[in-house]
Scaffold this motif. Sequence first.
Motif, PDB file in Angstrom:
ATOM      1  N   ARG A 246     -20.376  -8.804   5.980  1.00 61.63           N
ATOM      2  CA  ARG A 246     -20.270  -7.597   5.135  1.00 61.63           C
ATOM      3  C   ARG A 246     -19.074  -7.767   4.243  1.00 61.63           C
ATOM      4  O   ARG A 246     -17.999  -8.106   4.709  1.00 61.63           O
ATOM      5  CB  ARG A 246     -20.042  -6.365   6.007  1.00 61.63           C
ATOM      6  CG  ARG A 246     -21.303  -5.711   6.475  1.00 61.63           C
ATOM      7  CD  ARG A 246     -20.977  -4.441   7.222  1.00 61.63           C
ATOM      8  NE  ARG A 246     -20.766  -3.323   6.311  1.00 61.63           N
ATOM      9  CZ  ARG A 246     -21.183  -2.085   6.581  1.00 61.63           C
ATOM     10  NH1 ARG A 246     -21.827  -1.829   7.692  1.00 61.63           N
ATOM     11  NH2 ARG A 246     -20.948  -1.114   5.724  1.00 61.63           N
ATOM     12  N   GLN A 247     -19.266  -7.513   2.983  1.00 60.61           N
ATOM     13  CA  GLN A 247     -18.122  -7.664   2.079  1.00 60.61           C
ATOM     14  C   GLN A 247     -17.459  -6.305   1.851  1.00 60.61           C
ATOM     15  O   GLN A 247     -18.086  -5.261   2.063  1.00 60.61           O
ATOM     16  CB  GLN A 247     -18.571  -8.333   0.781  1.00 60.61           C
ATOM     17  CG  GLN A 247     -19.678  -7.651   0.059  1.00 60.61           C
ATOM     18  CD  GLN A 247     -19.166  -6.916  -1.151  1.00 60.61           C
ATOM     19  OE1 GLN A 247     -17.968  -6.722  -1.317  1.00 60.61           O
ATOM     20  NE2 GLN A 247     -20.098  -6.462  -1.978  1.00 60.61           N
TER      21      GLN A 247
ATOM     22  N   GLN B  29     -26.367  -1.534  -1.990  1.00 53.65           N
ATOM     23  CA  GLN B  29     -26.872  -0.462  -1.121  1.00 53.65           C
ATOM     24  C   GLN B  29     -28.378  -0.572  -0.927  1.00 53.65           C
ATOM     25  O   GLN B  29     -29.122  -0.772  -1.901  1.00 53.65           O
ATOM     26  CB  GLN B  29     -26.509   0.891  -1.760  1.00 53.65           C
ATOM     27  CG  GLN B  29     -27.223   2.100  -1.195  1.00 53.65           C
ATOM     28  CD  GLN B  29     -26.670   2.546   0.154  1.00 53.65           C
ATOM     29  OE1 GLN B  29     -25.902   1.817   0.783  1.00 53.65           O
ATOM     30  NE2 GLN B  29     -27.074   3.705   0.597  1.00 53.65           N
ATOM     31  N   ARG B  30     -28.812  -0.402   0.309  1.00 54.95           N
ATOM     32  CA  ARG B  30     -30.242  -0.330   0.610  1.00 54.95           C
ATOM     33  C   ARG B  30     -30.832   0.906  -0.071  1.00 54.95           C
ATOM     34  O   ARG B  30     -30.217   1.967  -0.061  1.00 54.95           O
ATOM     35  CB  ARG B  30     -30.400  -0.208   2.127  1.00 54.95           C
ATOM     36  CG  ARG B  30     -31.818  -0.337   2.617  1.00 54.95           C
ATOM     37  CD  ARG B  30     -31.912   0.141   4.063  1.00 54.95           C
ATOM     38  NE  ARG B  30     -31.350  -0.811   5.009  1.00 54.95           N
ATOM     39  CZ  ARG B  30     -32.082  -1.644   5.769  1.00 54.95           C
ATOM     40  NH1 ARG B  30     -33.399  -1.631   5.672  1.00 54.95           N
ATOM     41  NH2 ARG B  30     -31.502  -2.462   6.618  1.00 54.95           N
TER      42      ARG B  30
ATOM     43  N   TYR C 280     -23.267   4.479   2.912  1.00 56.00           N
ATOM     44  CA  TYR C 280     -23.490   3.093   2.514  1.00 56.00           C
ATOM     45  C   TYR C 280     -24.135   2.333   3.671  1.00 56.00           C
ATOM     46  O   TYR C 280     -23.645   2.336   4.798  1.00 56.00           O
ATOM     47  CB  TYR C 280     -22.160   2.431   2.156  1.00 56.00           C
ATOM     48  CG  TYR C 280     -22.302   0.997   1.690  1.00 56.00           C
ATOM     49  CD1 TYR C 280     -22.782   0.702   0.419  1.00 56.00           C
ATOM     50  CD2 TYR C 280     -21.956  -0.063   2.522  1.00 56.00           C
ATOM     51  CE1 TYR C 280     -22.912  -0.607  -0.023  1.00 56.00           C
ATOM     52  CE2 TYR C 280     -22.083  -1.387   2.090  1.00 56.00           C
ATOM     53  CZ  TYR C 280     -22.558  -1.645   0.824  1.00 56.00           C
ATOM     54  OH  TYR C 280     -22.687  -2.937   0.396  1.00 56.00           O
ATOM     55  N   GLU C 281     -25.236   1.691   3.337  1.00 56.96           N
ATOM     56  CA  GLU C 281     -25.907   0.837   4.307  1.00 56.96           C
ATOM     57  C   GLU C 281     -26.341  -0.403   3.534  1.00 56.96           C
ATOM     58  O   GLU C 281     -27.239  -0.329   2.696  1.00 56.96           O
ATOM     59  CB  GLU C 281     -27.121   1.563   4.877  1.00 56.96           C
ATOM     60  CG  GLU C 281     -27.767   0.827   6.018  1.00 56.96           C
ATOM     61  CD  GLU C 281     -29.133   1.435   6.352  1.00 56.96           C
ATOM     62  OE1 GLU C 281     -29.862   0.804   7.124  1.00 56.96           O
ATOM     63  OE2 GLU C 281     -29.464   2.518   5.814  1.00 56.96           O
ATOM     64  N   PRO C 282     -25.687  -1.537   3.794  1.00 56.74           N
ATOM     65  CA  PRO C 282     -25.953  -2.692   2.927  1.00 56.74           C
ATOM     66  C   PRO C 282     -27.378  -3.210   3.049  1.00 56.74           C
ATOM     67  O   PRO C 282     -27.969  -3.211   4.129  1.00 56.74           O
ATOM     68  CB  PRO C 282     -24.940  -3.732   3.411  1.00 56.74           C
ATOM     69  CG  PRO C 282     -24.507  -3.293   4.760  1.00 56.74           C
ATOM     70  CD  PRO C 282     -24.654  -1.809   4.803  1.00 56.74           C
TER      71      PRO C 282
ATOM     72  N   ASP D 192     -28.350  -9.421  -1.636  1.00 64.05           N
ATOM     73  CA  ASP D 192     -27.948  -8.355  -2.550  1.00 64.05           C
ATOM     74  C   ASP D 192     -26.752  -7.560  -2.030  1.00 64.05           C
ATOM     75  O   ASP D 192     -26.076  -6.883  -2.809  1.00 64.05           O
ATOM     76  CB  ASP D 192     -29.119  -7.391  -2.809  1.00 64.05           C
ATOM     77  CG  ASP D 192     -30.137  -7.973  -3.770  1.00 64.05           C
ATOM     78  OD1 ASP D 192     -29.813  -8.956  -4.448  1.00 64.05           O
ATOM     79  OD2 ASP D 192     -31.262  -7.445  -3.827  1.00 64.05           O
ATOM     80  N   ARG D 193     -26.493  -7.624  -0.740  1.00 62.07           N
ATOM     81  CA  ARG D 193     -25.348  -6.888  -0.210  1.00 62.07           C
ATOM     82  C   ARG D 193     -24.020  -7.406  -0.757  1.00 62.07           C
ATOM     83  O   ARG D 193     -22.993  -6.750  -0.597  1.00 62.07           O
ATOM     84  CB  ARG D 193     -25.316  -6.924   1.318  1.00 62.07           C
ATOM     85  CG  ARG D 193     -25.169  -8.316   1.896  1.00 62.07           C
ATOM     86  CD  ARG D 193     -24.952  -8.267   3.417  1.00 62.07           C
ATOM     87  NE  ARG D 193     -25.965  -7.503   4.113  1.00 62.07           N
ATOM     88  CZ  ARG D 193     -25.858  -7.086   5.375  1.00 62.07           C
ATOM     89  NH1 ARG D 193     -24.766  -7.378   6.085  1.00 62.07           N
ATOM     90  NH2 ARG D 193     -26.821  -6.413   5.936  1.00 62.07           N
ATOM     91  N   PHE D 194     -24.051  -8.559  -1.384  1.00 62.42           N
ATOM     92  CA  PHE D 194     -22.818  -9.099  -1.960  1.00 62.42           C
ATOM     93  C   PHE D 194     -22.661  -8.733  -3.436  1.00 62.42           C
ATOM     94  O   PHE D 194     -21.709  -9.137  -4.076  1.00 62.42           O
ATOM     95  CB  PHE D 194     -22.739 -10.612  -1.729  1.00 62.42           C
ATOM     96  CG  PHE D 194     -22.737 -10.952  -0.269  1.00 62.42           C
ATOM     97  CD1 PHE D 194     -21.567 -10.845   0.466  1.00 62.42           C
ATOM     98  CD2 PHE D 194     -23.913 -11.306   0.388  1.00 62.42           C
ATOM     99  CE1 PHE D 194     -21.563 -11.105   1.828  1.00 62.42           C
ATOM    100  CE2 PHE D 194     -23.920 -11.568   1.753  1.00 62.42           C
ATOM    101  CZ  PHE D 194     -22.746 -11.464   2.474  1.00 62.42           C
TER     102      PHE D 194
END
Lengths: 419, 419
Positions: free
Chosen positions: A254-255, A263-264, A273-275, A280-282
């Motif tokens: 997790r960055q 964000q999902r 926030y839920e990566p 794409d979470r980066f």
Amino acid sequence: MQDEFPRYRCKEWDAEDPLADLRDRFVIADDQLIYLDGNSLGRLPAATPEHLARLVRDGWGERLVRGWPTWIEWAGRIGDRIAAHAVGARPGEVAVSDSTSVNLYKLAAAALDANPGRRTVLVDAEDFPTDRYVLQGLAEARGLTLTMLPSDLDEGLDPRTLIDALTEDVALVVLSAVSYRCGALLDMAAVNAAAREVGAYVLWDLSHAVGSVPIELTASGADLAVGCTYKYLNGGPGAPAFLYVRRELQQRLRQPIQGWFGQRDQFAMGPHYEPVPTLDRFQVGTPPILGMAALDPALDVLAEAGVDRVRAKGVRLGELIVDLADAWLTPYGFTVASPRDPARRGSHVSLHHPEALRISRALAEAGVVGDYRAPDRLRLGPAPLYTRFVDVWDAMDRLRDIVERRAYEQVPGEPSRVT
Amino acid sequence: MQDEFPRYRCKEWDAEDPLADLRDRFVIADDQLIYLDGNSLGRLPAATPEHLARLVRDGWGERLVRGWPTWIEWAGRIGDRIAAHAVGARPGEVAVSDSTSVNLYKLAAAALDANPGRRTVLVDAEDFPTDRYVLQGLAEARGLTLTMLPSDLDEGLDPRTLIDALTEDVALVVLSAVSYRCGALLDMAAVNAAAREVGAYVLWDLSHAVGSVPIELTASGADLAVGCTYKYLNGGPGAPAFLYVRRELQQRLRQPIQGWFGQRDQFAMGPHYEPVPTLDRFQVGTPPILGMAALDPALDVLAEAGVDRVRAKGVRLGELIVDLADAWLTPYGFTVASPRDPARRGSHVSLHHPEALRISRALAEAGVVGDYRAPDRLRLGPAPLYTRFVDVWDAMDRLRDIVERRAYEQVPGEPSRVT
């Protein structure tokens, strides 16, 4: 001396060069200028102006906000192209995003958070400044020790120095695949294997390597990487950078910069926030579409050339610089400040001279653009896609002339803000 | 009903509009399209394509790396233009840099580090998602409490809610000057004063305000701000963002992403990070020159218009939407979902309808681009520089037609990734 390396021999090499035709795929605004700084800012691909003009006119101007369903895929789409043509990664492992420095921050922080309890970060003491500075900040904020691995200015980091420093206390190792100053090329697979043995992550900075030497992120077992697209990838001044996270690591990391593009279900705009579970979470904020657009025509040229052929030519261009420096410049106080073994060197060569700053300026006045790097290195980066052997010969000839005549003594030697 | 607001009246207003001629300063590729989404992506200024083409051709293509002594000043130079023409700040207080999200992270982290011992961060619970997500990440990493201030979806944050929450434990308050959903406009000076009284920093997100309402950062006593340039500033898709740090605070604050563009004597490339004493310390990596270049022609238009005249027209355009919505749309289940007092509203107006998503899509099919914002708002942003009164009249007329005929019932209602 000159007879040993006749100019016509370079003309012959150029005539036989399988990449020679690709020079026409770049804008050569001034054919008298010898440009040996593609390692700092790559040339403009000939297809780029119209490609950008079309995006501006038809995309922004006409599609307006309705262009976003297309543009929002570009971070991954262009990332996949970089993965396929330049860094040997799988689809979904490379994304275009932010600047190299910001990406380094994101991935280094993510790796440190995923390796808690360990107190040490390793970096090459001669690594590119932004890498060291970013890590200093992260280490200080977390109370970790940043160990600067002693490294030779001309030869780069000795892998044994790294091996000796790799303990179970090491959370993260940050290294450049090709050193910015001397061009030393590291054996990425060996480093990755050694680090994995002690459970440390490795974060590669590919900025001075990508587009000039073959990189195999997947095959070499690389965890993490960042890189820049404005050097050998020819993406333009300040072009957006890229990041790589090994597929198997993506959900574990997790960055820290929790922006809405990571964000999902982004446009639900929910409260927490839920990566996204994928790469794409980066991502962080709205991606820079103009800058990204310039990467497509640039990657087209690289894809056509093939990075293996680029490398083969790059080795020969580098050898030519080294040979001519030995033959012509040694009497004037120059020494080669890069590894002599081409297998251990990227696509640029540094030359040491106490007056390197002034000489680089005199060289620019003589129509040869290389660059200067502190403390006293002249750096020559003959990008293989558009640099001819005869360009290198001419550049070295003008360099010899400058030091022969001591013409650089007329040039100011104060540092400038931009060198 | 229609007689109460005859179309010819709008034509008259347009004829008298002092900003009317500025519409020609933008590319109107399709004169039939009514574009009410300048609050999401502003139109293309007519001067931008040639301006960009010249940078690409003469700058990148011809100057190559020698363009940097000019480009390296752009973060500050263009920042100063934004300061002068859009946000009421002094020279050296605004820089173009990174994305809004990354800037928010940098400044919020800097403020938290400069206010140690305090455990609370305040944010509008209905603030733009990226702001909330970034703060969640920062608060979690530091063990702080992020308090979501309850806020009305249609009216925005009640200043009294903020005042009640402002204690000596508050390190930082993050608010949008104009709310992204309902367009509520906050009294920045009042918030700044109240926060200063308890020693909290205020970080403003100006994204939905800048270029449409006058902002006086210096005069209002603002500490910190970030903002986006692709909405009312017309900088293009994903254009680089800006940040503002009050002059008196610059040396006291340090941001966490220690990149080389924040380093004193950058090209000495020394061993230790030592931030520049000025605003440049909030820069990180190599700035995006293509994206920045597009800001100059865009700011030219705003400077010529003057933000006060933009605001005056924006108020009237908003009033027209509200009046027509009341007159025409109320019977079909619409309610105004923005503050009714124009002094408390930015340049966009939201309308509530349970079928807002489908209606926004049907409206797009009818040639009117507005946008949808969760949960059930149709958002209309008539950017004053290029939107005519008659455009608003026509858009509202088509909207009425769609709901009258229930045409939206034929349109898919599933969420898309990009709305």
